[in-house]
Design a protein around this motif. Structure first.
Motif, PDB file in Angstrom:
ATOM      1  N   VAL A 244     -10.574  -3.098   6.096  1.00 41.67           N
ATOM      2  CA  VAL A 244     -10.437  -3.737   7.414  1.00 41.67           C
ATOM      3  C   VAL A 244      -9.970  -2.683   8.404  1.00 41.67           C
ATOM      4  O   VAL A 244      -8.939  -2.036   8.196  1.00 41.67           O
ATOM      5  N   LYS A 245     -10.743  -2.511   9.469  1.00 42.75           N
ATOM      6  CA  LYS A 245     -10.445  -1.440  10.422  1.00 42.75           C
ATOM      7  C   LYS A 245      -9.275  -1.846  11.318  1.00 42.75           C
ATOM      8  O   LYS A 245      -9.393  -2.721  12.172  1.00 42.75           O
ATOM      9  N   VAL A 401     -25.974   2.532  -0.089  1.00 45.92           N
ATOM     10  CA  VAL A 401     -25.512   1.362   0.690  1.00 45.92           C
ATOM     11  C   VAL A 401     -24.696   0.379  -0.168  1.00 45.92           C
ATOM     12  O   VAL A 401     -24.408  -0.733   0.263  1.00 45.92           O
ATOM     13  N   ASN A 402     -24.340   0.802  -1.390  1.00 40.60           N
ATOM     14  CA  ASN A 402     -23.454   0.015  -2.250  1.00 40.60           C
ATOM     15  C   ASN A 402     -24.045  -1.359  -2.591  1.00 40.60           C
ATOM     16  O   ASN A 402     -23.377  -2.372  -2.520  1.00 40.60           O
ATOM     17  N   LEU A 403     -25.347  -1.366  -2.974  1.00 39.26           N
ATOM     18  CA  LEU A 403     -25.995  -2.637  -3.322  1.00 39.26           C
ATOM     19  C   LEU A 403     -26.758  -2.542  -4.648  1.00 39.26           C
ATOM     20  O   LEU A 403     -27.690  -3.311  -4.884  1.00 39.26           O
ATOM     21  N   SER A 404     -26.365  -1.598  -5.511  1.00 38.86           N
ATOM     22  CA  SER A 404     -27.103  -1.405  -6.777  1.00 38.86           C
ATOM     23  C   SER A 404     -27.188  -2.691  -7.593  1.00 38.86           C
ATOM     24  O   SER A 404     -28.211  -2.963  -8.224  1.00 38.86           O
ATOM     25  N   GLU A 405     -26.128  -3.506  -7.551  1.00 46.68           N
ATOM     26  CA  GLU A 405     -26.123  -4.716  -8.391  1.00 46.68           C
ATOM     27  C   GLU A 405     -26.946  -5.851  -7.779  1.00 46.68           C
ATOM     28  O   GLU A 405     -27.111  -6.909  -8.376  1.00 46.68           O
ATOM     29  N   LYS A 406     -27.504  -5.640  -6.576  1.00 48.71           N
ATOM     30  CA  LYS A 406     -28.264  -6.704  -5.899  1.00 48.71           C
ATOM     31  C   LYS A 406     -29.773  -6.461  -5.949  1.00 48.71           C
ATOM     32  O   LYS A 406     -30.529  -7.128  -5.249  1.00 48.71           O
ATOM     33  N   GLU A 407     -30.233  -5.490  -6.761  1.00 57.33           N
ATOM     34  CA  GLU A 407     -31.644  -5.079  -6.643  1.00 57.33           C
ATOM     35  C   GLU A 407     -32.635  -6.198  -6.981  1.00 57.33           C
ATOM     36  O   GLU A 407     -33.764  -6.191  -6.499  1.00 57.33           O
ATOM     37  N   ASN A 408     -32.235  -7.199  -7.772  1.00 56.11           N
ATOM     38  CA  ASN A 408     -33.159  -8.293  -8.110  1.00 56.11           C
ATOM     39  C   ASN A 408     -32.931  -9.545  -7.277  1.00 56.11           C
ATOM     40  O   ASN A 408     -33.590 -10.566  -7.478  1.00 56.11           O
ATOM     41  N   THR A 441     -23.820  -0.556  12.141  1.00 59.15           N
ATOM     42  CA  THR A 441     -22.557  -1.086  11.586  1.00 59.15           C
ATOM     43  C   THR A 441     -22.364  -2.573  11.855  1.00 59.15           C
ATOM     44  O   THR A 441     -21.344  -3.130  11.454  1.00 59.15           O
ATOM     45  N   ALA A 442     -23.342  -3.234  12.519  1.00 61.82           N
ATOM     46  CA  ALA A 442     -23.200  -4.684  12.772  1.00 61.82           C
ATOM     47  C   ALA A 442     -23.081  -5.416  11.438  1.00 61.82           C
ATOM     48  O   ALA A 442     -23.870  -5.213  10.525  1.00 61.82           O
ATOM     49  N   GLY A 443     -22.048  -6.240  11.326  1.00 56.07           N
ATOM     50  CA  GLY A 443     -21.860  -7.027  10.105  1.00 56.07           C
ATOM     51  C   GLY A 443     -21.285  -6.254   8.936  1.00 56.07           C
ATOM     52  O   GLY A 443     -21.223  -6.763   7.825  1.00 56.07           O
ATOM     53  N   GLN A 444     -20.848  -5.002   9.165  1.00 59.30           N
ATOM     54  CA  GLN A 444     -20.328  -4.179   8.065  1.00 59.30           C
ATOM     55  C   GLN A 444     -18.814  -4.079   8.112  1.00 59.30           C
ATOM     56  O   GLN A 444     -18.240  -3.915   9.180  1.00 59.30           O
ATOM     57  N   ASP A 445     -18.201  -4.140   6.950  1.00 56.69           N
ATOM     58  CA  ASP A 445     -16.778  -3.836   6.913  1.00 56.69           C
ATOM     59  C   ASP A 445     -16.615  -2.318   7.011  1.00 56.69           C
ATOM     60  O   ASP A 445     -17.561  -1.551   6.803  1.00 56.69           O
ATOM     61  N   TYR A 446     -15.402  -1.910   7.327  1.00 52.93           N
ATOM     62  CA  TYR A 446     -15.091  -0.508   7.612  1.00 52.93           C
ATOM     63  C   TYR A 446     -15.480   0.404   6.445  1.00 52.93           C
ATOM     64  O   TYR A 446     -16.135   1.426   6.620  1.00 52.93           O
ATOM     65  N   GLN A 447     -15.124  -0.014   5.225  1.00 54.73           N
ATOM     66  CA  GLN A 447     -15.370   0.835   4.053  1.00 54.73           C
ATOM     67  C   GLN A 447     -16.867   1.060   3.825  1.00 54.73           C
ATOM     68  O   GLN A 447     -17.318   2.178   3.598  1.00 54.73           O
TER      69      GLN A 447
END
Length: 539
Positions: A244-245, A401-408, A441-447
């Motif tokens: 959280v920024k 983009v930290n989405l490896s577990e969402k590929e399916n 960065t729209a809709g993105q958390d800081y991290q």
């Protein structure tokens, strides 16, 4: 004397989407009083939007799954209410205004809900004008909604909700597409509404901006649960400052006890090209969507190897129109745009795509495939990359983009923030030489946004990066060049420390100096460069 029931009570609420493992939200309970602003913060995908969908009735009516617990509006349970009944009490502004706007003209869009209630014509027009006035957008009344900027659409969506005069207002990232001054105006309007008795729940990643209007309480969510619910003063002690920024000084106070972050060097692709030719060249470019209304006026500039360019400016200033010319989606009415020395009028969009990859402002304009993996493979396949290379490109882009577990997963079943990252990954997988991102960065958390921006800057494939943003801090941390666009003209072009130190010019272009910019300017004589708060903590 009996006290009136609270506008909203959420009691032991849990929900699991039908097509996903695990609960999206779990055992959530809280109450909102009249005239209270409750800020809801947390990482992208932590359950904030799911909570909003439960409260406004979209769950379980439009999104199916297992729901338990109760939601009471003024003491009445809402599970058997019709959506039309709920919408008269609870107004919602969605994260992506593209999904909310149906009318072709602004006046019709704002009147839409009132017409559905069968109100007299005179009252409809009175309420429409009142809402437009209140949000200072009367000048948009007769404009076509299709030709509005993302930020203007956001304000029109809010006007349509306010015209209904709800008792509870749910705002899901209302600032995501707004320039800083418009964000400030919107927040001031929200504070005024709350002071008049409206109950407001605001989901927002731009925490520092919201703190300025003194929300009564803050809720911090993580992994579908409430981790903190209390006053603002306690927030910075309990949240992960990387997620959280917080205001820059708060980050510095926390980060000085942690290891210093790596200092990013310029783009690996910088300095390529012995021919000395600019990657992209604008020569006297003018353009208008409608014959009588010019949007861009006489733009001249060059984009060179090694440029990391932040494009700043007000909503409706022509930023997206300018960038769409660089990628050949729009052709100038007069003047010319050269990409690698070739006029965009002579090249197809597909040809330009191997040179420039473009991430749209709204992910719904880009996403269509049944799974995230297929979405990412589409571009490289069309560009005839070898099969094993495509596999590698998709894996690498998902990791960034930290989405490896969402590929399916189906892309359109993800949260807005996750969809935005899928749209960025789809362009990363194409390995174009120039990356162009509209509001990354729209809709993105800081991290998340720090991680993917860091990773993108390290990718050797990119020779230049251009991003349109309303986040001044994104320009402070990542850009080595800032373009300021207003009223379709280039009003400034230079190094961040030169362009951003002129606070009067910033305000004239509806930009607001931030705590991070302020600290960087004060320390510039020591550091010689702009830095993120975590790095300043170690100077």
């Amino acid at each position: 004397m009996t006290s009136l029931p609270s506008p909203l009570v959420v009691d032991d609420l849990s929900f699991r989407y039908r097509d996903r493992q695990g609960a999206a939200i779990d055992n959530i309970s809280f109450e909102v009083k009249p005239g209270e602003i409750l800020l809801i913060a947390g990482a992208s995908g932590c359950g904030k939007t799911t909570l909003v969908r439960c409260i406004n009735g979209l769950i379980p009516r439009s999104y199916k799954g297992d729901v338990s617990g109760k939601i009471l509006v003024f003491g009445e349970e809402v599970k058997d209410w019709k959506l039309s009944q709920i919408s008269q009490k609870i107004g919602t502004v969605l994260q992506d205004p593209e999904r909310q706007i149906l009318g072709t003209k602004v006046v019709n869009e704002v009147a839409f809900g009132l017409e559905n209630l069968g109100m007299p014509r005179e009252e409809i027009y009175q309420r429409v004008d009142e809402a437009l006035n209140f949000l200072k957008i009367t000048h948009l009344r007769n404009r076509e909604t299709f030709n509005l900027s993302g930020g203007e659409k956001q304000k029109v969506a809010l006007a349509g909700v306010l015209a209904m005069r709800p008792s509870i207002l749910l705002l899901d990232e209302p600032l995501a597409s707004l320039d800083p001054a418009s964000a400030q105006d919107t927040l001031d309007a929200v504070r005024t509404l709350a002071d008049q008795g409206l109950s407001v729940l605001m989901v927002e990643h731009r925490v520092e901006d919201v703190l300025r209007i003194h929300p009564e309480r803050v809720m911090f969510m993580s992994e579908g649960q409430v981790r903190y619910l209390g006053d603002v003063a306690g927030l910075s002690k309990v949240v992960n400052y990387r997620e959280v920024k917080l205001p820059a000084q708060d980050i510095i106070d926390r980060a000085k006890h942690d290891p210093a972050p790596l200092v990013l060097s310029p783009l690996p692709g910088a300095g390529k090209g012995p021919d000395g030719e600019a990657l992209v060249k604008f020569k006297d470019v003018a353009f208008g969507y409608e014959a009588e209304r010019e949007v861009l006026h006489g733009i001249n500039l060059e984009i060179n190897r090694g440029d990391v360019i932040a494009v700043l400016g007000p909503n409706g200033a022509g930023k997206t129109t300018f960038v769409k010319h660089a990628i050949g989606l729009l052709k100038p009415k007069s003047g010319s745009v050269l990409v690698n020395g070739r006029d965009t009028r002579e090249a197809s969009v597909a040809e330009i795509a191997s040179m420039l990859g473009y991430v749209f402002q709204s992910p719904s304009h880009m996403l269509f495939a049944p799974t995230v993996r297929e979405e990412l493979a589409f571009g490289p396949t069309n560009m005839k990359h070898p099969k094993d290379q495509i596999e590698q490109e998709v894996k690498e882009a998902l990791k960034i983009v930290n989405l490896s577990e969402k590929e399916n997963d189906p892309p359109l079943a993800l949260s807005f923030g996750q969809q935005k990252r899928v749209s960025i990954a789809a362009i990363l997988a194409m390995q174009s030489k120039i990356l162009v991102m509209d509001e990354p960065t729209a809709g993105q958390d800081y991290q998340n946004y720090m991680n993917f921006m860091d990773s993108i800057l390290k990718m050797p494939v990119f020779e230049a990066i251009i991003f349109i943003t309303h986040d001044v801090d994104l320009a402070v941390i990542y850009a080595n060049r800032v373009l300021m666009v207003n009223d379709g003209q280039l009003v400034a072009d230079g190094k961040p420390q030169d362009v951003l130190r002129d606070f009067d010019r910033l305000r004239a272009n509806r930009l607001i100096p931030t705590s991070l910019l302020d600290l960087n300017l004060k320390r510039f004589s020591t550091t010689g460069r702009f830095m993120r708060a975590e790095a300043l903590a170690h100077i």
